[in-house]
Design a protein around this motif. Structure first.
Motif, PDB file in Angstrom:
ATOM      1  N   GLY A   1       0.338  -1.381  -0.174  1.00 21.88           N
ATOM      2  CA  GLY A   1       0.003  -0.276  -0.142  1.00 21.88           C
ATOM      3  C   GLY A   1       0.958   1.255   0.297  1.00 21.88           C
ATOM      4  O   GLY A   1       0.562   2.047  -0.692  1.00 21.88           O
ATOM      5  N   GLY A   2       1.975   0.914   0.770  1.00 21.72           N
ATOM      6  CA  GLY A   2       2.869   2.628   0.384  1.00 21.72           C
ATOM      7  C   GLY A   2       2.949   2.672  -0.659  1.00 21.72           C
ATOM      8  O   GLY A   2       3.286   3.649  -0.811  1.00 21.72           O
ATOM      9  N   LYS A   3       3.385   1.773  -1.713  1.00 18.82           N
ATOM     10  CA  LYS A   3       3.153   2.544  -3.349  1.00 18.82           C
ATOM     11  C   LYS A   3       1.984   3.130  -3.995  1.00 18.82           C
ATOM     12  O   LYS A   3       2.550   4.180  -5.039  1.00 18.82           O
ATOM     13  N   LYS A   4       1.281   2.842  -3.300  1.00 21.38           N
ATOM     14  CA  LYS A   4      -0.097   3.790  -3.678  1.00 21.38           C
ATOM     15  C   LYS A   4      -0.296   5.384  -3.328  1.00 21.38           C
ATOM     16  O   LYS A   4      -0.550   6.287  -3.960  1.00 21.38           O
ATOM     17  N   VAL A   5       0.435   5.276  -1.901  1.00 18.44           N
ATOM     18  CA  VAL A   5       0.455   6.502  -0.990  1.00 18.44           C
ATOM     19  C   VAL A   5       1.624   7.502  -1.523  1.00 18.44           C
ATOM     20  O   VAL A   5       1.245   8.396  -2.437  1.00 18.44           O
ATOM     21  N   GLN A   6       2.694   6.722  -2.117  1.00 19.27           N
ATOM     22  CA  GLN A   6       3.268   7.400  -3.218  1.00 19.27           C
ATOM     23  C   GLN A   6       2.924   8.238  -4.555  1.00 19.27           C
ATOM     24  O   GLN A   6       3.424   9.219  -4.588  1.00 19.27           O
ATOM     25  N   GLN A   7       2.138   6.832  -5.319  1.00 14.00           N
ATOM     26  CA  GLN A   7       1.693   7.759  -5.871  1.00 14.00           C
ATOM     27  C   GLN A   7       0.374   8.669  -5.496  1.00 14.00           C
ATOM     28  O   GLN A   7       0.621   9.649  -6.639  1.00 14.00           O
ATOM     29  N   GLU A   8       0.079   8.630  -4.973  1.00 11.91           N
ATOM     30  CA  GLU A   8      -0.901  10.088  -4.643  1.00 11.91           C
ATOM     31  C   GLU A   8      -0.155  11.079  -3.835  1.00 11.91           C
ATOM     32  O   GLU A   8      -0.941  12.460  -4.246  1.00 11.91           O
ATOM     33  N   ILE A   9       1.099  10.641  -3.005  1.00 12.21           N
ATOM     34  CA  ILE A   9       1.619  12.234  -2.940  1.00 12.21           C
ATOM     35  C   ILE A   9       2.443  12.613  -3.727  1.00 12.21           C
ATOM     36  O   ILE A   9       3.406  14.017  -4.094  1.00 12.21           O
ATOM     37  N   GLU A  10       2.436  12.035  -5.184  1.00  9.60           N
ATOM     38  CA  GLU A  10       3.421  12.432  -6.198  1.00  9.60           C
ATOM     39  C   GLU A  10       4.841  12.246  -6.337  1.00  9.60           C
ATOM     40  O   GLU A  10       5.880  13.186  -6.197  1.00  9.60           O
ATOM     41  N   ALA A  11       5.567  11.206  -4.833  1.00 10.17           N
ATOM     42  CA  ALA A  11       7.014  11.446  -4.695  1.00 10.17           C
ATOM     43  C   ALA A  11       7.032  10.435  -3.871  1.00 10.17           C
ATOM     44  O   ALA A  11       6.452   9.632  -3.571  1.00 10.17           O
ATOM     45  N   PRO A  12       8.897   9.387  -4.127  1.00  8.68           N
ATOM     46  CA  PRO A  12       8.768   8.176  -4.132  1.00  8.68           C
ATOM     47  C   PRO A  12       9.588   8.792  -2.192  1.00  8.68           C
ATOM     48  O   PRO A  12      10.892   7.949  -2.569  1.00  8.68           O
ATOM     49  N   LEU A  13       9.085   9.094  -1.017  1.00 15.41           N
ATOM     50  CA  LEU A  13       9.373   9.186  -0.273  1.00 15.41           C
ATOM     51  C   LEU A  13       9.486   7.528   0.541  1.00 15.41           C
ATOM     52  O   LEU A  13       8.239   7.242   0.362  1.00 15.41           O
ATOM     53  N   ASP A  14      10.378   8.201   1.528  1.00 17.18           N
ATOM     54  CA  ASP A  14      10.817   6.722   1.816  1.00 17.18           C
ATOM     55  C   ASP A  14       9.964   6.560   2.831  1.00 17.18           C
ATOM     56  O   ASP A  14       9.012   5.580   3.826  1.00 17.18           O
ATOM     57  N   PHE A  15       9.551   7.527   4.261  1.00 21.38           N
ATOM     58  CA  PHE A  15       8.651   7.712   5.427  1.00 21.38           C
ATOM     59  C   PHE A  15       7.378   8.458   4.429  1.00 21.38           C
ATOM     60  O   PHE A  15       7.462   9.072   4.057  1.00 21.38           O
ATOM     61  N   PHE A  16       6.279   8.243   5.420  1.00 18.74           N
ATOM     62  CA  PHE A  16       5.666   9.270   5.448  1.00 18.74           C
ATOM     63  C   PHE A  16       4.775   8.687   7.080  1.00 18.74           C
ATOM     64  O   PHE A  16       4.382   6.762   7.215  1.00 18.74           O
ATOM     65  N   SER A  17       3.843   9.453   7.489  1.00 15.70           N
ATOM     66  CA  SER A  17       2.513   9.056   8.260  1.00 15.70           C
ATOM     67  C   SER A  17       0.947   9.296   7.261  1.00 15.70           C
ATOM     68  O   SER A  17       0.633   9.731   6.887  1.00 15.70           O
ATOM     69  N   ALA A  18       1.026   7.366   6.661  1.00 16.91           N
ATOM     70  CA  ALA A  18      -0.270   7.068   6.597  1.00 16.91           C
ATOM     71  C   ALA A  18      -1.253   6.410   7.806  1.00 16.91           C
ATOM     72  O   ALA A  18      -0.455   6.144   8.578  1.00 16.91           O
ATOM     73  N   ARG A  19      -2.507   6.745   7.280  1.00 15.82           N
ATOM     74  CA  ARG A  19      -3.306   5.628   8.144  1.00 15.82           C
ATOM     75  C   ARG A  19      -2.805   4.093   7.575  1.00 15.82           C
ATOM     76  O   ARG A  19      -2.773   3.522   6.707  1.00 15.82           O
ATOM     77  N   VAL A  20      -2.430   2.871   9.282  1.00 17.41           N
ATOM     78  CA  VAL A  20      -1.563   2.018   9.201  1.00 17.41           C
ATOM     79  C   VAL A  20      -3.119   0.860   9.992  1.00 17.41           C
ATOM     80  O   VAL A  20      -3.629   1.376  11.146  1.00 17.41           O
ATOM     81  N   GLU A  21      -3.216  -0.068   8.729  1.00 19.53           N
ATOM     82  CA  GLU A  21      -3.904  -1.258  10.272  1.00 19.53           C
ATOM     83  C   GLU A  21      -2.437  -2.674  10.138  1.00 19.53           C
ATOM     84  O   GLU A  21      -1.407  -2.351  10.081  1.00 19.53           O
ATOM     85  N   LEU A  22      -2.201  -2.109  12.120  1.00 17.62           N
ATOM     86  CA  LEU A  22      -1.899  -3.104  12.533  1.00 17.62           C
ATOM     87  C   LEU A  22      -2.187  -4.284  13.201  1.00 17.62           C
ATOM     88  O   LEU A  22      -3.001  -4.203  13.054  1.00 17.62           O
ATOM     89  N   GLY A  23      -1.274  -5.385  12.399  1.00 22.45           N
ATOM     90  CA  GLY A  23      -1.218  -6.277  13.138  1.00 22.45           C
ATOM     91  C   GLY A  23      -0.604  -7.067  13.291  1.00 22.45           C
ATOM     92  O   GLY A  23       0.598  -6.602  14.109  1.00 22.45           O
ATOM     93  N   ALA A  24      -0.458  -8.318  13.550  1.00 22.68           N
ATOM     94  CA  ALA A  24       0.529  -9.544  14.920  1.00 22.68           C
ATOM     95  C   ALA A  24       2.036  -9.003  14.045  1.00 22.68           C
ATOM     96  O   ALA A  24       2.921  -9.013  14.851  1.00 22.68           O
ATOM     97  N   SER A  25       2.408  -8.435  12.560  1.00 26.84           N
ATOM     98  CA  SER A  25       3.929  -8.434  12.573  1.00 26.84           C
ATOM     99  C   SER A  25       4.179  -6.887  12.800  1.00 26.84           C
ATOM    100  O   SER A  25       5.062  -6.088  12.319  1.00 26.84           O
ATOM    101  N   GLY A  26       3.410  -5.917  13.155  1.00 28.69           N
ATOM    102  CA  GLY A  26       3.469  -5.034  13.465  1.00 28.69           C
ATOM    103  C   GLY A  26       2.207  -4.065  12.164  1.00 28.69           C
ATOM    104  O   GLY A  26       1.341  -3.830  12.510  1.00 28.69           O
TER     105      GLY A  26
END
Length: 333
Positions: free
Chosen positions: A267-292
């Motif tokens: 889903g990080g790739k979709k966020v990069q498309q939405e912001i039109e920038a190849p940022l490595d880090f971004f504060s996004a809505r994250v669904e949390l699970g057993a692996s983080g």
């Protein structure tokens, strides 16, 4: 059995955060570390009638290593607070080295722990942790989080104030994306779970957005040189830790904005498309699970004003991230 560790536990955020974690039924062991006063803080907390066993450590005799041994979750509020007139740049010069050294300890002793970074400036300190972990070959993007929950908490509170009913504040949900300082904080008021009052003008929306972005300055000014946002930050840190712990223990559907490495999920790739920038880090809505990080969710439909906010956030975020990365990668003189 769940062991939580607080690094910087004797400080302005660390003490109330440790108190809140001690009261959590999700934690069975609480380990505190700081350069001063930790045994006293631990003794104080140990008298509270909740199940978590508390121990405090200081630097001598490998206190950091002992504190981290067997850690499931590590929360880092360590560092100096912001004072009036102090920029996040000023903070960086001091806190970057502190975070790097603590991250080195985690990488060596508890590389599988979930790491929650509170130390400001988060946009730069989270990349520092990631780079240190890469150097030790233990980097897992699903397990490193920048805690941006205070921005979410502020947005909920300020919108509830506008609605005229603070009792709805806990139920008000507003995604806050981008980063965790000034213009990088982008509250998506258009996605509020509760309709904003119809009489709010465009200027009102801008003022509300600005208040979420610069809420920290409001506290620094009100404390008149005596500190920054410590109590609300401790609350926000404990809230995010609780969500993550619940998710690790199997609860489904827990979503929270947090500053993460966008390779943690497709889903990080979709966020990069939405912001039109190849940022490595971004504060996004994250669904949390057993692996983080279970899923990184898209930003979704936003207003034209919010689009302009995102455009302003991206170059600042890019510079902040690069600053953290280069701090670790730069050759030592």
């Amino acid at each position: 059995m769940t062991k939580a560790v607080v690094l910087g536990a004797a400080g302005g955020i660390g003490q109330p955060l440790s108190l809140l974690l001690k009261t959590s039924p999700l934690i069975s062991e609480l380990s505190l570390y700081d350069i001063v006063n930790t045994p006293g803080v631990a003794a104080d907390l140990s008298h509270i009638d909740t199940p978590a066993k508390v121990e405090g450590y200081l630097p001598p005799d490998d206190g950091l290593g002992k504190a981290l041994k067997g850690a499931d979750i590590v929360v880092i509020p360590a560092g100096v607070p912001r004072k009036p007139g102090m920029t996040r740049d000023d903070l960086f010069k001091i806190n970057a080295g502190i975070v790097r050294d603590l991250a080195t300890g985690i990488a060596k002793v508890a590389p599988k722990a979930f790491v929650l970074v509170i130390s400001n400036p988060v946009n730069s300190t989270v990349p520092i942790v990631a780079e240190v972990f890469k150097q030790h070959n233990v980097f897992d993007p699903k397990r490193i989080f920048g805690v941006t929950t205070l921005d979410v908490v502020r947005a909920s509170t300020f919108v509830a104030e506008k609605i005229g009913d603070l009792s709805v504040a806990p139920a008000v949900s507003i995604p806050v994306v981008g980063g965790h300082s000034g213009v990088t904080i982008v509250p998506l008021l258009s996605q509020s779970s509760h309709p904003l009052p119809a009489n709010l003008t465009e200027d009102d929306i801008k003022a509300l957005t600005n208040r979420v972005q610069y809420g920290g300055d409001e506290v620094v000014k009100a404390k008149d040189g005596a500190g920054s946002a410590t109590l609300s930050m401790a609350y926000a840190g404990a809230e995010f830790a609780a969500k993550l712990l619940r998710a690790i223990k199997g609860e489904k559907g827990i979503v929270a904005p947090t500053f993460v490495h966008l390779t943690a999920d497709e889903g990080g790739k979709k966020v990069q498309q939405e912001i039109e920038a190849p940022l490595d880090f971004f504060s996004a809505r994250v669904e949390l699970g057993a692996s983080g990080v279970e899923k990184i969710l898209p930003i979704g439909k936003i207003s034209s004003y919010e689009q302009t906010l995102l455009k302003a956030a991206v170059p600042e975020l890019k510079a902040n991230i690069e600053k953290g990365v280069s701090f670790v990668q730069a050759p030592k003189l």
